[in-house]
Enzyme design. Sequence first.
Site, mmCIF file in Angstrom:
data_model
loop_
_atom_site.group_PDB
_atom_site.id
_atom_site.type_symbol
_atom_site.label_atom_id
_atom_site.label_comp_id
_atom_site.label_asym_id
_atom_site.label_seq_id
_atom_site.Cartn_x
_atom_site.Cartn_y
_atom_site.Cartn_z
ATOM 1 N N LYS A 178 3.146 -0.666 -4.981
ATOM 2 C CA LYS A 178 4.490 -0.240 -4.159
ATOM 3 C C LYS A 178 4.142 -0.977 -2.927
ATOM 4 O O LYS A 178 3.696 -0.738 -2.197
ATOM 5 C CB LYS A 178 4.462 1.155 -4.155
ATOM 6 C CG LYS A 178 5.824 1.946 -4.023
ATOM 7 C CD LYS A 178 6.643 1.399 -2.573
ATOM 8 C CE LYS A 178 6.184 2.057 -1.515
ATOM 9 N NZ LYS A 178 6.747 1.537 -0.164
ATOM 10 N N GLU A 253 -7.663 1.679 3.369
ATOM 11 C CA GLU A 253 -7.861 0.378 4.260
ATOM 12 C C GLU A 253 -7.002 0.863 5.571
ATOM 13 O O GLU A 253 -5.661 0.573 5.251
ATOM 14 C CB GLU A 253 -7.726 -0.935 3.998
ATOM 15 C CG GLU A 253 -8.422 -1.336 2.821
ATOM 16 C CD GLU A 253 -10.002 -1.454 3.237
ATOM 17 O OE1 GLU A 253 -10.287 -1.651 4.316
ATOM 18 O OE2 GLU A 253 -10.544 -1.811 2.255
ATOM 19 N N CYS A 287 -4.580 -5.716 10.626
ATOM 20 C CA CYS A 287 -5.311 -4.396 10.826
ATOM 21 C C CYS A 287 -6.607 -4.716 11.645
ATOM 22 O O CYS A 287 -7.180 -4.154 12.494
ATOM 23 C CB CYS A 287 -6.037 -4.036 9.481
ATOM 24 S SG CYS A 287 -6.479 -5.386 8.410
ATOM 25 N N GLU A 385 -3.864 1.633 18.619
ATOM 26 C CA GLU A 385 -3.466 0.346 17.830
ATOM 27 C C GLU A 385 -1.913 -0.117 18.271
ATOM 28 O O GLU A 385 -0.993 0.615 17.826
ATOM 29 C CB GLU A 385 -3.399 0.493 16.337
ATOM 30 C CG GLU A 385 -3.447 -0.678 15.507
ATOM 31 C CD GLU A 385 -3.581 -0.460 14.155
ATOM 32 O OE1 GLU A 385 -3.031 0.384 13.429
ATOM 33 O OE2 GLU A 385 -4.070 -1.310 13.460
HETATM 34 P P1 NAD Z 1 2.522 2.492 6.823
HETATM 35 O O1 NAD Z 1 1.290 3.457 6.570
HETATM 36 O O2 NAD Z 1 3.646 2.743 7.621
HETATM 37 O O3 NAD Z 1 3.014 1.976 5.435
HETATM 38 C C1 NAD Z 1 2.290 1.522 4.393
HETATM 39 C C2 NAD Z 1 2.773 1.642 2.934
HETATM 40 O O4 NAD Z 1 2.789 3.203 2.539
HETATM 41 C C3 NAD Z 1 4.075 1.318 2.797
HETATM 42 O O5 NAD Z 1 4.093 0.798 1.651
HETATM 43 C C4 NAD Z 1 4.854 2.572 2.823
HETATM 44 O O6 NAD Z 1 6.241 2.664 2.188
HETATM 45 C C5 NAD Z 1 4.077 3.738 2.168
HETATM 46 N N1 NAD Z 1 4.320 4.890 2.515
HETATM 47 C C6 NAD Z 1 4.809 5.330 3.467
HETATM 48 N N2 NAD Z 1 4.768 6.894 3.348
HETATM 49 C C7 NAD Z 1 3.851 7.181 2.562
HETATM 50 C C8 NAD Z 1 3.281 8.400 1.849
HETATM 51 N N3 NAD Z 1 3.788 9.450 2.414
HETATM 52 N N4 NAD Z 1 2.491 8.190 0.873
HETATM 53 C C9 NAD Z 1 2.394 6.933 0.204
HETATM 54 N N5 NAD Z 1 2.806 6.052 0.672
HETATM 55 C C10 NAD Z 1 3.646 6.054 1.889
HETATM 56 O O7 NAD Z 1 1.963 1.218 7.258
HETATM 57 P P2 NAD Z 1 2.667 -0.176 7.626
HETATM 58 O O8 NAD Z 1 3.432 0.121 8.922
HETATM 59 O O9 NAD Z 1 3.376 -0.771 6.662
HETATM 60 O O10 NAD Z 1 1.464 -1.184 7.915
HETATM 61 C C11 NAD Z 1 0.876 -1.332 9.255
HETATM 62 C C12 NAD Z 1 -0.395 -0.198 9.310
HETATM 63 O O11 NAD Z 1 -1.269 -0.922 8.380
HETATM 64 C C13 NAD Z 1 -1.158 -0.684 10.407
HETATM 65 O O12 NAD Z 1 -1.680 0.691 10.917
HETATM 66 C C14 NAD Z 1 -2.455 -1.469 10.113
HETATM 67 O O13 NAD Z 1 -3.423 -1.250 10.963
HETATM 68 C C15 NAD Z 1 -2.699 -1.311 8.812
HETATM 69 N N6 NAD Z 1 -3.259 -2.288 7.950
HETATM 70 C C16 NAD Z 1 -4.469 -1.925 7.678
HETATM 71 C C17 NAD Z 1 -5.209 -2.892 6.924
HETATM 72 C C18 NAD Z 1 -6.638 -2.996 6.632
HETATM 73 O O14 NAD Z 1 -7.112 -3.455 5.696
HETATM 74 N N7 NAD Z 1 -7.408 -1.872 7.268
HETATM 75 C C19 NAD Z 1 -4.470 -4.061 6.488
HETATM 76 C C20 NAD Z 1 -3.263 -4.375 7.000
HETATM 77 C C21 NAD Z 1 -2.688 -3.213 7.573
#
Ligand code: NAD
Length: 492
Positions: A178, A253, A287, A385
Amino acid sequence: MAGELEHFRMLIGGKAVGAESGATFESHNPYTGRPWAVVPDGGPADVDTAVAAARASLDGEWGSMTGFARAALLRRLADIVAANAERLARLEVNDSGKLYREMIGQLNGLGGWYQYFAGLADKIEGRQIPSPNPNYLVYTRREPVGVVAAITPWNSPLLLMTWKVAPALAAGCAVVVKPSEHAPVSTLGFAELIEQAEFPPGVVNVITGLSRETGAALAAHPGVDKVAFTGSTATGRAVARAAAENINKVTLELGGKSPQVVFPDADLAAAANGIVAGVFAATGQTCMAGSRLIVHQDVHDELIRLVAERAAKIKLGDPNGADTEMGPVANVPQYQKILGYLQTAKDEGATIACGGAADRGLGGLFVKPTVLTGITPESTVYKEEVFGPVLAALTFTDEDEAIKLANDTPYGLAAAVWTKDVHRAHRVAARIKAGSVWINAYRVVAPSVPFGGFKHSGLGRENGIHAVDEYLEEKAVWVELTGGTRDPFTLG
Ligand code: NAD
């Protein structure tokens, strides 16, 4: 005009499908500001169908395939991904505004992940374990954990998906992917390649949905056995809670606030370059962004001058431009969040060494590469962040203080140490609480090297040999050797 938009379908049970409801949503190009693609708006009903399809594949052909056969399919997928790198890179650029030159590099390398995990698929071995009771032969089997939910963010959808899907398939799991509602298209483009690679139906399913409820429904689904998630720490907590409800395995992650620690003996030109790479590449939307600069007070002014000079010259513009160095921010909420942090930094008394504002002359969601000094450990921009091109710098006077500052964060994803002193380099790397520490480098990853976070940056590791373990269950098998009967009321 709707006629100009590209249309994409989900992949469920080996079929390209729309959402059960028939609903769709549009994906916007952050550079042009215009919608460019139409994707299915899947919801809980589609999640149910995809999870059932994944389960059926495990109960069918895929579940009985050998590791050797899985390896062959993964290698075929690797070749197909490599052959389609350009198209996938274009989809990612349109969806997220990332630079074509970065994405084509990333996509050209993506097949390497499938090759690496193909190499592990036929090497998943159990053990024969000595038993204290000689009447038993004991061995272990390592079996796929089952149906995996892979939930990804918008910043590097295909790379972060691959970090989950490649080891999961090597282990023999089936997956429901997803992607983020902000950048769903490249994952749907990838789904077309899964069809070409001729995996049995249902082994990889891809669903898209505008509502965050779609991800929530997948993470909480009772038919899912493991959740692999990349995203924000806040959502990661919700995912972990949902997984706990089903007593599921989970890898997370999450976010970061990674420090770049620069000692006075460092090669400052190299450090400045690494700092620019760490926080301005990908418009800081990674990230692992090296967003905290912890620099010895003796070299602070010189280093800030070097970084600010280079930052001011960064060429912003069309992500497809061959000489563009920084593209727009990927979506409107993220753009507003970054500008909010810049305002807070000013309100809290930060000094702007360069940038500090939106670049409105370019159209699109551009933020100038920003270097902030006069920061304290209490500054919001130092603690939280930003996920944008914003560097927050402060000084230290000795090694202990540098390490204390580096570790003064709830996060622990990555860090860099810049020094020519080999003793200090390893000493400091050992004391920094982060999943990756680069010495005199930044932002390097590989399929063979574990990646993940300490503290609130995550749980478990992706990449490397042990990533496959995250997708396996270990079963102990006891074989009675005498053929005799024993006292039913004693153990052993
Ligand atoms: P997000 O947490 O808003 O969303 C991530 C995913 O989760 C999306 O597909 C979203 O639709 C889904 N989602 C939303 N609510 C959910 C729920 N309740 N249950 C399950 N899934 C749900 O993150 P984002 O804004 O898309 O990405 C940015 C964030 O990701 C930043 O905080 C960044 O640091 C982190 N990030 C971490 C890594 C890593 O490897 N550590 C890599 C890339 C990004």
